[in-house]
Design a protein around this motif. Structure first.
Motif, mmCIF file in Angstrom:
data_model
loop_
_atom_site.group_PDB
_atom_site.id
_atom_site.type_symbol
_atom_site.label_atom_id
_atom_site.label_comp_id
_atom_site.label_asym_id
_atom_site.label_seq_id
_atom_site.Cartn_x
_atom_site.Cartn_y
_atom_site.Cartn_z
ATOM 1 N N ILE A 300 0.867 -1.179 0.000
ATOM 2 C CA ILE A 300 0.000 0.000 0.000
ATOM 3 C C ILE A 300 0.902 1.225 0.000
ATOM 4 O O ILE A 300 1.617 1.487 0.955
ATOM 5 C CB ILE A 300 -0.979 0.005 1.198
ATOM 6 C CG1 ILE A 300 -1.770 1.315 1.214
ATOM 7 C CG2 ILE A 300 -0.269 -0.237 2.527
ATOM 8 C CD1 ILE A 300 -2.933 1.321 2.193
ATOM 9 N N ASP A 301 0.891 1.922 -1.117
ATOM 10 C CA ASP A 301 1.769 3.077 -1.305
ATOM 11 C C ASP A 301 0.913 4.310 -1.544
ATOM 12 O O ASP A 301 0.498 4.978 -0.608
ATOM 13 C CB ASP A 301 2.714 2.797 -2.465
ATOM 14 C CG ASP A 301 3.808 3.849 -2.582
ATOM 15 O OD1 ASP A 301 3.852 4.765 -1.744
ATOM 16 O OD2 ASP A 301 4.630 3.746 -3.513
ATOM 17 N N ASP A 302 0.602 4.611 -2.802
ATOM 18 C CA ASP A 302 -0.377 5.656 -3.102
ATOM 19 C C ASP A 302 -1.763 5.072 -2.847
ATOM 20 O O ASP A 302 -2.123 4.057 -3.437
ATOM 21 C CB ASP A 302 -0.248 6.100 -4.558
ATOM 22 C CG ASP A 302 1.106 6.733 -4.836
ATOM 23 O OD1 ASP A 302 1.624 7.408 -3.941
ATOM 24 O OD2 ASP A 302 1.633 6.524 -5.940
ATOM 25 N N VAL A 303 -2.530 5.720 -2.003
ATOM 26 C CA VAL A 303 -3.756 5.096 -1.491
ATOM 27 C C VAL A 303 -5.012 5.521 -2.239
ATOM 28 O O VAL A 303 -6.112 5.158 -1.830
ATOM 29 C CB VAL A 303 -3.928 5.411 0.009
ATOM 30 C CG1 VAL A 303 -2.770 4.863 0.806
ATOM 31 C CG2 VAL A 303 -4.084 6.913 0.238
ATOM 32 N N GLY A 328 3.810 -1.304 4.157
ATOM 33 C CA GLY A 328 3.131 -0.022 4.255
ATOM 34 C C GLY A 328 4.053 1.122 3.896
ATOM 35 O O GLY A 328 4.619 1.780 4.767
ATOM 36 N N LEU A 329 4.208 1.392 2.595
ATOM 37 C CA LEU A 329 5.065 2.502 2.170
ATOM 38 C C LEU A 329 4.406 3.843 2.486
ATOM 39 O O LEU A 329 5.070 4.766 2.949
ATOM 40 C CB LEU A 329 5.357 2.393 0.673
ATOM 41 C CG LEU A 329 5.975 1.068 0.199
ATOM 42 C CD1 LEU A 329 6.302 1.143 -1.289
ATOM 43 C CD2 LEU A 329 7.210 0.717 0.995
ATOM 44 N N LEU A 330 3.113 3.952 2.188
ATOM 45 C CA LEU A 330 2.307 5.110 2.595
ATOM 46 C C LEU A 330 2.980 6.423 2.226
ATOM 47 O O LEU A 330 3.266 7.275 3.068
ATOM 48 C CB LEU A 330 2.048 5.044 4.109
ATOM 49 C CG LEU A 330 1.342 3.772 4.597
ATOM 50 C CD1 LEU A 330 1.324 3.721 6.115
ATOM 51 C CD2 LEU A 330 -0.073 3.702 4.047
ATOM 52 N N SER A 331 3.237 6.587 0.935
ATOM 53 C CA SER A 331 3.956 7.765 0.451
ATOM 54 C C SER A 331 3.039 8.972 0.332
ATOM 55 O O SER A 331 1.816 8.865 0.375
ATOM 56 C CB SER A 331 4.591 7.454 -0.914
ATOM 57 O OG SER A 331 5.459 6.362 -0.825
#
Length: 397
Positions: A300-303, A328-331
């Protein structure tokens, strides 16, 4: 003055009780000697996982210094002898991915030139794993990185939930691709109230096999979302389905044969016109009305896609929405978008540091996977089988 980041210097043996989500692993001791564990990045956020692993192994973190010169070059100094030993380098990937890769390469090469017996890279999230396919005139960067790691001296890699399992074929040495699904499934069973009323959701057809694996082990229903394919993962991105540009000239087209100073059409060649690919609006195949929707994925990066999927599931009657992902990169603006969305909770593992994002969004929860990484290190050093770590794991997981 150069910025120095020092590795661990003190014993990290903990007397505390094992964590709740342990999946059967507890603190362990290794009787066989001749191994060391190092952290290739000693910033507090990135070395946290390394400290948890060494605590479970009952050993000290290897003494090393990793720092950036004033000209931003990476320098590594190993502060103890590693001759003839098995070395495990733990490298979590922070925001600056390229610096983390250079730290890993330089440390591996430093250990190789210091006569280490085996050098095993413990890379829970393998960077550039999404760039494992040819895109137009690009390159397969993941293959390049695999070659660089082998050249630097690595002889083995421990990672977790590669974006594509075929990435293991890029390497010229063994790769152990561990799974986080047992920990996420245990979280679902212990932390989600009334999970028996849940349905596992794949947010795209490509994720259906992973979702099916979760649904079968949890004995739950399955739903698949379809429509508006992600351009970064679609076949359109590599240009193979793009029709050639129309030529306004009447000269040589490249599909003709020269004959006596003039061009004769080449027989038997005719390029068919390719129909443009069109996707319908997002639809849900499966019943989610009055149910808990649990979306599962590996990264999950760009959500934005997850937020859009959550809105559709809410419209279809789901009363709670969870997202379960390994990395969970969550950028970028991910924490803010999650906080403002219909998503109730995002559960990720600690393969990637995300403490800052958790402070920005209380919906983000973390599952510790240091137990299985420590067990993998112990088994590799002792020459034991890794099959136990993959028990009840489906090939599609």
């Amino acid at each position: 003055m150069p910025i120095r980041r020092f590795g661990g210097h003190k014993s990290l043996v903990s007397q505390s009780q094992p964590k709740k989500l342990s999946y059967g692993y507890t603190k362990m001791n290794i009787s066989r000697g001749g191994y060391r564990v190092f952290s290739a990045n000693s910033t507090p956020a990135c070395s946290e996982l390394a400290k948890k692993i060494t605590e479970r192994l009952g050993v000290e973190l290897g003494r090393s210094v990793v720092y950036q010169e004033t000209n931003t070059e990476t320098r590594v100094d190993v502060k103890e002898s590693v001759r003839g030993q098995d070395i495990f380098i733990i490298q979590t990937i922070p925001r600056d991915v390229n610096t983390a890769i250079m730290e890993l390469l330089v440390m591996a090469y430093a250990l190789k030139t210091s006569c280490a017996k085996n050098i095993v890279g413990v890379i829970p999230y393998f960077p550039y794993s999404k760039q494992c396919k040819m895109r137009k005139r690009g390159s397969i960067v993941c293959k390049l990185l695999a070659s660089m790691l082998a050249k630097a001296g690595l002889t083995h890699i421990i990672t977790m939930d590669l974006h594509q399992k075929e990435i293991q074929g890029f390497f010229s040495f063994p790769v152990d691709n561990l799974r986080a699904s047992p920990f996420l499934i245990q979280y679902i069973q212990e932390e989600i109230p009334n999970y028996r009323n849940a349905v596992i959701v794949a947010k795209s057809p490509s994720a259906a096999k992973r979702a099916q694996s979760y649904a079968e082990r949890l004995r739950l229903g399955l739903a698949v979302m379809h429509g508006e394919a992600h351009h970064s993962e679609s076949d359109m991105a590599d240009g193979r389905h793009s029709p050639p540009l129309a030529r306004a000239t009447t000269g040589h087209t490249g599909l003709e044969l020269p004959s006596n100073g003039r061009y004769v059409p080449f027989p038997g060649i005719e390029l068919p016109m390719m129909m443009a690919k069109e996707k319908p609006p997002i639809t849900v195949v499966g019943d989610v009305g009055g149910r808990i929707a649990i979306i599962v994925d590996d990264i999950i990066d760009d959500v934005e896609d997850f937020v859009a999927a959550a809105e559709i599931l809410k419209e279809r009657g789901a009363y709670k929405i969870y997202i379960m992902a390994t990395h969970g990169l969550l950028s970028a603006e991910a924490p803010r978008l999650i906080e403002e969305s219909a998503i109730d909770e995002v559960v990720v593992t600690n393969t990637v540091p995300h403490e800052v994002q958790k402070l920005q969004c209380p919906k983000i929860k973390t599952v510790d996977v240091s137990m299985i990484l420590a067990e993998a290190i112990r088994r590799i050093h002792n020459g034991e089988s890794m099959a136990y770590l993959f028990r009840n794991i489906a090939m599609d997981d």
